[in-house]
Write a protein that holds these residues in place. Structure first.
Motif, PDB file in Angstrom:
ATOM      1  N   ARG A  94      15.352  -5.740   0.316  1.00  0.00           N
ATOM      2  CA  ARG A  94      15.891  -5.134  -0.925  1.00  0.00           C
ATOM      3  C   ARG A  94      14.819  -4.975  -2.013  1.00  0.00           C
ATOM      4  NH1 ARG A  94      20.145  -8.412  -1.789  1.00  0.00           N
ATOM      5  NH2 ARG A  94      21.328  -7.184  -0.322  1.00  0.00           N
ATOM      6  N   ASP A  95      14.040  -6.039  -2.257  1.00  0.00           N
ATOM      7  CA  ASP A  95      13.015  -5.946  -3.313  1.00  0.00           C
ATOM      8  C   ASP A  95      12.008  -4.834  -3.011  1.00  0.00           C
ATOM      9  OD1 ASP A  95      13.884  -7.934  -5.068  1.00  0.00           O
ATOM     10  OD2 ASP A  95      12.947  -9.512  -3.877  1.00  0.00           O
ATOM     11  N   ASN A  96      11.715  -4.662  -1.721  1.00  0.00           N
ATOM     12  CA  ASN A  96      10.763  -3.602  -1.349  1.00  0.00           C
ATOM     13  C   ASN A  96      11.301  -2.228  -1.725  1.00  0.00           C
ATOM     14  OD1 ASN A  96      10.129  -5.945   0.516  1.00  0.00           O
ATOM     15  ND2 ASN A  96       8.453  -4.556   1.001  1.00  0.00           N
ATOM     16  N   VAL A  97      12.532  -1.949  -1.227  1.00  0.00           N
ATOM     17  CA  VAL A  97      13.060  -0.600  -1.381  1.00  0.00           C
ATOM     18  C   VAL A  97      13.423  -0.294  -2.838  1.00  0.00           C
ATOM     19  CG1 VAL A  97      15.490  -1.084  -0.868  1.00  0.00           C
ATOM     20  CG2 VAL A  97      14.500   1.066  -0.148  1.00  0.00           C
ATOM     21  N   GLU A  98      13.657  -1.349  -3.615  1.00  0.00           N
ATOM     22  CA  GLU A  98      13.936  -1.129  -5.044  1.00  0.00           C
ATOM     23  C   GLU A  98      12.635  -1.103  -5.863  1.00  0.00           C
ATOM     24  OE1 GLU A  98      17.036  -3.910  -6.073  1.00  0.00           O
ATOM     25  OE2 GLU A  98      18.523  -2.801  -4.875  1.00  0.00           O
ATOM     26  N   GLY A  99      11.507  -1.174  -5.184  1.00  0.00           N
ATOM     27  CA  GLY A  99      10.207  -1.025  -5.868  1.00  0.00           C
ATOM     28  C   GLY A  99       9.811  -2.237  -6.706  1.00  0.00           C
ATOM     29  N   ARG A 100      10.289  -3.441  -6.321  1.00  0.00           N
ATOM     30  CA  ARG A 100      10.002  -4.623  -7.136  1.00  0.00           C
ATOM     31  C   ARG A 100       8.748  -5.402  -6.735  1.00  0.00           C
ATOM     32  NH1 ARG A 100      15.360  -6.511  -6.614  1.00  0.00           N
ATOM     33  NH2 ARG A 100      16.674  -5.328  -8.019  1.00  0.00           N
ATOM     34  N   LEU A 101       8.097  -4.994  -5.643  1.00  0.00           N
ATOM     35  CA  LEU A 101       6.927  -5.793  -5.236  1.00  0.00           C
ATOM     36  C   LEU A 101       5.853  -5.883  -6.324  1.00  0.00           C
ATOM     37  CD1 LEU A 101       5.917  -5.463  -1.462  1.00  0.00           C
ATOM     38  CD2 LEU A 101       6.992  -7.346  -2.668  1.00  0.00           C
ATOM     39  N   PRO A 102       5.495  -4.777  -6.995  1.00  0.00           N
ATOM     40  CA  PRO A 102       4.451  -4.905  -8.028  1.00  0.00           C
ATOM     41  C   PRO A 102       4.814  -5.923  -9.112  1.00  0.00           C
ATOM     42  CG  PRO A 102       4.882  -2.596  -7.553  1.00  0.00           C
ATOM     43  CD  PRO A 102       5.913  -3.378  -6.806  1.00  0.00           C
ATOM     44  N   ALA A 103       6.087  -5.923  -9.534  1.00  0.00           N
ATOM     45  CA  ALA A 103       6.492  -6.890 -10.567  1.00  0.00           C
ATOM     46  C   ALA A 103       6.376  -8.317 -10.036  1.00  0.00           C
ATOM     47  CB  ALA A 103       7.922  -6.606 -11.021  1.00  0.00           C
ATOM     48  N   LEU A 104       6.787  -8.525  -8.783  1.00  0.00           N
ATOM     49  CA  LEU A 104       6.702  -9.876  -8.207  1.00  0.00           C
ATOM     50  C   LEU A 104       5.243 -10.315  -8.103  1.00  0.00           C
ATOM     51  CD1 LEU A 104       9.401  -9.625  -5.378  1.00  0.00           C
ATOM     52  CD2 LEU A 104       9.584 -10.805  -7.565  1.00  0.00           C
ATOM     53  N   ILE A 105       4.360  -9.385  -7.739  1.00  0.00           N
ATOM     54  CA  ILE A 105       2.922  -9.705  -7.652  1.00  0.00           C
ATOM     55  C   ILE A 105       2.420 -10.122  -9.041  1.00  0.00           C
ATOM     56  CG2 ILE A 105       0.622  -8.752  -7.191  1.00  0.00           C
ATOM     57  CD1 ILE A 105       2.009  -6.837  -5.132  1.00  0.00           C
ATOM     58  N   GLY A 106       2.796  -9.348 -10.044  1.00  0.00           N
ATOM     59  CA  GLY A 106       2.362  -9.647 -11.420  1.00  0.00           C
ATOM     60  C   GLY A 106       2.885 -10.996 -11.902  1.00  0.00           C
ATOM     61  N   GLU A 107       4.134 -11.309 -11.552  1.00  0.00           N
ATOM     62  CA  GLU A 107       4.734 -12.588 -11.998  1.00  0.00           C
ATOM     63  C   GLU A 107       4.020 -13.788 -11.398  1.00  0.00           C
ATOM     64  OE1 GLU A 107       8.897 -12.314 -10.963  1.00  0.00           O
ATOM     65  OE2 GLU A 107       9.123 -10.568 -12.284  1.00  0.00           O
ATOM     66  N   THR A 108       3.294 -13.587 -10.285  1.00  0.00           N
ATOM     67  CA  THR A 108       2.576 -14.705  -9.652  1.00  0.00           C
ATOM     68  C   THR A 108       1.296 -15.040 -10.401  1.00  0.00           C
ATOM     69  OG1 THR A 108       3.357 -13.721  -7.595  1.00  0.00           O
ATOM     70  CG2 THR A 108       1.807 -15.512  -7.379  1.00  0.00           C
ATOM     71  N   GLY A 109       0.856 -14.164 -11.290  1.00  0.00           N
ATOM     72  CA  GLY A 109      -0.361 -14.445 -12.044  1.00  0.00           C
ATOM     73  C   GLY A 109      -1.459 -13.431 -11.783  1.00  0.00           C
ATOM     74  N   PHE A 110      -1.248 -12.543 -10.831  1.00  0.00           N
ATOM     75  CA  PHE A 110      -2.258 -11.511 -10.558  1.00  0.00           C
ATOM     76  C   PHE A 110      -2.350 -10.540 -11.733  1.00  0.00           C
ATOM     77  CE2 PHE A 110      -1.340 -12.737  -6.160  1.00  0.00           C
ATOM     78  CZ  PHE A 110      -2.607 -12.722  -5.595  1.00  0.00           C
ATOM     79  N   GLY A 111      -3.556  -9.997 -11.930  1.00  0.00           N
ATOM     80  CA  GLY A 111      -3.746  -8.966 -12.946  1.00  0.00           C
ATOM     81  C   GLY A 111      -4.027  -7.628 -12.285  1.00  0.00           C
ATOM     82  N   ASN A 112      -4.073  -6.598 -13.117  1.00  0.00           N
ATOM     83  CA  ASN A 112      -4.411  -5.239 -12.660  1.00  0.00           C
ATOM     84  C   ASN A 112      -3.614  -4.833 -11.415  1.00  0.00           C
ATOM     85  OD1 ASN A 112      -5.684  -2.784 -12.703  1.00  0.00           O
ATOM     86  ND2 ASN A 112      -7.548  -3.510 -11.688  1.00  0.00           N
TER      87      ASN A 112
END
Ligand SMILES: C[S@@+](CC[C@H](N)C(=O)[O-])C[C@H]1O[C@@H](n2cnc3c(N)ncnc32)[C@H](O)[C@@H]1O
Length: 220
Positions: A181-199
Motif C-alpha cells: 500500500r505505501d508503495n502504490v500510494e507514493g509514500r516511500l520517499p516520505a518514509l525514507i525522509g522520516e528515517t533521517g535521510f536527506g536529499n
C-alpha cells in the motif's frame, strides 16, 4: 555465507510463495523491464573504485552481479533472508565469474557495524515489508551507510495513471495488500525522509506490465 534459519511468519518470499522462487528470474525478466531498471539504478548510484556496496534483499543476485560486472573494483555484499534464493544468487555469481559475498539476514537486523558501506542499493524489496518493517529496514540502511553515503532504491511506486494502477493489482494479490500500500500510494520517499535521510529524490518512473516502478535516492 553467514546462516540463520528461522524467518518471521510475515516474511514474504521473492514471488509471494516459496514454491515460486525457482521461476523468479524468468518471470521478473519478462514482466518488470528488470535489466533496464537495474542499469538505471547502477547509473544513479555513482559508484567509484573501491567502494563498498550493500545490495539489500539481493534475491537471486542479479543486481549484485551487474554491479560487479559494471565495476570490478567495487566490493559487493548481497544480503537476503531466504537461504534458498541466496543459493541461486551464489551460483549466478559463480557462473558470471564475479566475487560477491552473500549473507543471510533480515533487512531489519543487519549483521554489519555502523558506517560499513558507501552505498546501499535495493530493488523490488520494500513492498515486501509492512509499514513498521519498512521503517526498521530503512533505519538499518541508514545505520550501515557511511556518512554522506547514498541509498538508491528501485521498487513499485505511485502509478503514472489509472491503467498502471489497475495493472498493479496482481502484484498486490501476490505480495500482500498491506505491504504494497505505501508503495502504490507514493509514500516511500516520505518514509525514507522520516528515517533521517536527506536529499530524498524520486529520480524516475518506469512503466511495466505490472504497474509503475520508481527509482528513489537519498543521502545520509
Ligand atoms: C521480489 S524479491 C527482489 C530480489 C532482488 N532484489 C531483485 O531485484 O530481483 C524480494 C526479496 O526480498 C527478500 N526479503 C523479503 N523480506 C525480507 C526481509 N525482511 N529481510 C531480508 N530479505 C527479505 C526475499 O527473500 C526476496 O529475495
Amino acid at each position: 555465507m553467514n546462516k540463520k534459519s528461522d524467518l518471521p511468519d510475515n516474511y514474504v518470499p521473492a514471488l509471494g510463495y516459496d514454491w515460486l522462487t525457482a521461476i523468479y528470474d524468468p518471470v521478473v525478466q519478462l514482466t518488470t523491464r528488470d535489466t533496464l531498471v537495474k542499469r538505471r539504478l547502477i547509473e544513479q548510484a555513482n559508484l567509484n573504485d573501491g567502494m563498498k556496496v550493500l545490495d539489500l534483499a539481493s534475491g537471486t543476485g542479479t543486481l549484485s552481479v551487474m554491479i560487479k560486472q559494471s565495476m570490478s573494483s567495487v566490493d559487493v555484499t548481497g544480503v537476503d533472508g531466504d537461504l534458498k534464493i541466496l543459493k541461486i544468487a551464489q551460483s549466478k555469481a559463480k557462473k558470471a565469474n564475479v566475487r560477491v559475498d552473500f549473507d543471510q539476514a533480515l533487512a531489519t537486523e543487519l549483521p554489519y557495524p555502523d558506517s560499513s558501506f558507501h552505498r546501499v542499493v535495493s530493488t523490488l524489496f520494500f513492498h515486501h515489508l509492512n509499514r513498521s518493517a519498512k521503517a526498521e529496514a530503512l533505519a538499518e540502511a541508514f545505520r550501515v551507510l557511511k556518512p554522506e553515503g547514498k541509498l538508491v532504491i528501485g521498487d513499485w511506486g505511485k502509478p503514472t495513471g489509472a491503467m498502471m494502477r489497475l495493472l498493479f493489482y496482481p502484484i498486490q494479490w501476490l505480495d500482500g495488500f498491506e505491504t504494497t500500500r505505501d508503495n502504490v500510494e507514493g509514500r516511500l520517499p516520505a518514509l525514507i525522509g522520516e528515517t533521517g535521510f536527506g536529499n530524498v529524490q524520486t529520480l524516475e518512473s518506469i512503466n511495466t506490465i505490472f504497474g509503475t516502478l520508481a527509482l528513489y535516492s537519498a543521502e545520509k
